[in-house]
Motif scaffolding. Structure first.
Motif, PDB file in Angstrom:
ATOM      1  N   ARG A  22      13.345 -70.490 -41.174  1.00  0.00           N
ATOM      2  CA  ARG A  22      13.178 -69.064 -40.882  1.00  0.00           C
ATOM      3  C   ARG A  22      12.409 -68.376 -42.017  1.00  0.00           C
ATOM      4  N   LEU A  23      12.746 -68.700 -43.263  1.00  0.00           N
ATOM      5  CA  LEU A  23      12.042 -68.128 -44.413  1.00  0.00           C
ATOM      6  C   LEU A  23      10.580 -68.571 -44.435  1.00  0.00           C
ATOM      7  N   ARG A  50       8.728 -69.343 -41.820  1.00  0.00           N
ATOM      8  CA  ARG A  50       8.034 -68.590 -40.769  1.00  0.00           C
ATOM      9  C   ARG A  50       7.730 -67.165 -41.230  1.00  0.00           C
ATOM     10  N   HIS A  51       8.677 -66.568 -41.934  1.00  0.00           N
ATOM     11  CA  HIS A  51       8.461 -65.211 -42.451  1.00  0.00           C
ATOM     12  C   HIS A  51       7.300 -65.187 -43.439  1.00  0.00           C
ATOM     13  N   HIS A  52       7.265 -66.132 -44.382  1.00  0.00           N
ATOM     14  CA  HIS A  52       6.172 -66.186 -45.363  1.00  0.00           C
ATOM     15  C   HIS A  52       4.828 -66.431 -44.679  1.00  0.00           C
ATOM     16  N   THR A  53       4.800 -67.275 -43.666  1.00  0.00           N
ATOM     17  CA  THR A  53       3.568 -67.532 -42.921  1.00  0.00           C
ATOM     18  C   THR A  53       3.089 -66.271 -42.218  1.00  0.00           C
ATOM     19  N   HIS A  54       4.023 -65.524 -41.635  1.00  0.00           N
ATOM     20  CA  HIS A  54       3.682 -64.286 -40.938  1.00  0.00           C
ATOM     21  C   HIS A  54       3.114 -63.249 -41.911  1.00  0.00           C
ATOM     22  N   VAL A  55       3.742 -63.088 -43.070  1.00  0.00           N
ATOM     23  CA  VAL A  55       3.266 -62.124 -44.066  1.00  0.00           C
ATOM     24  C   VAL A  55       1.884 -62.528 -44.574  1.00  0.00           C
TER      25      VAL A  55
END
Length: 195
Positions: free
Chosen positions: A18-19, A21-26
């Motif tokens: 989940r973390l 995916r968040h870093h990839t999105h940012v």
């Protein structure tokens, strides 16, 4: 305790995924923003002036390092440079010792006591202006003074070979780059200073 995340557990793996995916999105949103701004600048200006800042030295300041690295100044300069090269424009780099923010844009005197905390530039001549706007005006004037008047020939490019793609070999953009057709350009003869 909600969902123990001990090493090697399924909860830990899910939290890590989940973390990630968040870093990839940012990262994708930041990259998109840099492409959007650089394309807009290149489409509207034939000449851009960028400061050659000592970002490695600025990263040593622990109060500013996160904001500086998040902004991606080096990546932004790279994007502007290759997009401006595509359309035959000009990117000028002001020397890192050029006092863009410490020099009065009206009379040219230097304010040597200006600190980073001072957000308004105030000169003895009575000129008061936002520090960043003052720096942009100074960089635009520097660009007018140092631009090359002769037309430059476009750079000759060789086709890319040994590329494994479904489309076949040929000129393809690099990772994170757009193609010249994406840079729908209009020709204007103004300059902008990016601070």
């Amino acid at each position: 305790m909600r969902g123990a995340k001990t090493q090697g557990s399924n909860n830990r793996r899910r939290a890590t995924a989940r973390l990630a995916r968040h870093h990839t999105h940012v990262a994708a949103r930041r990259r998109h923003f840099l492409h959007e701004v650089s394309t807009r600048l290149v489409n509207t200006h034939d000449r851009l002036v960028l400061e050659d800042l000592n970002t490695a030295g600025m990263l040593a300041n622990r109060h500013l390092s996160r904001a500086i690295s998040d902004a991606g100044w080096g990546e932004f300069a790279r994007l502007v440079s290759y997009k401006q090269q595509w359309r035959g424009g000009q990117v000028l780099f002001a020397d890192r010792w050029f006092p863009s923010s410490r020099m009065c844009s009206r009379c040219g005197t230097r304010n040597r006591i200006l600190t980073l905390a001072d957000r308004v530039f105030a000169c003895d001549c009575g000129h008061r202006l936002d520090r960043d706007l003052n720096a942009a005006i100074n960089l635009a004037a520097w660009g007018e003074k140092h631009h090359q008047t002769q037309a430059r020939e476009p750079e000759a490019r060789a086709p890319v070979i040994n590329v494994r793609r479904r489309d076949g070999a040929g000129p393809h953009s690099g990772v994170g780059e757009t193609v010249p057709d994406d840079a729908e350009t209009d020709t204007l003869t103004t300059s902008v200073a990016v601070v």
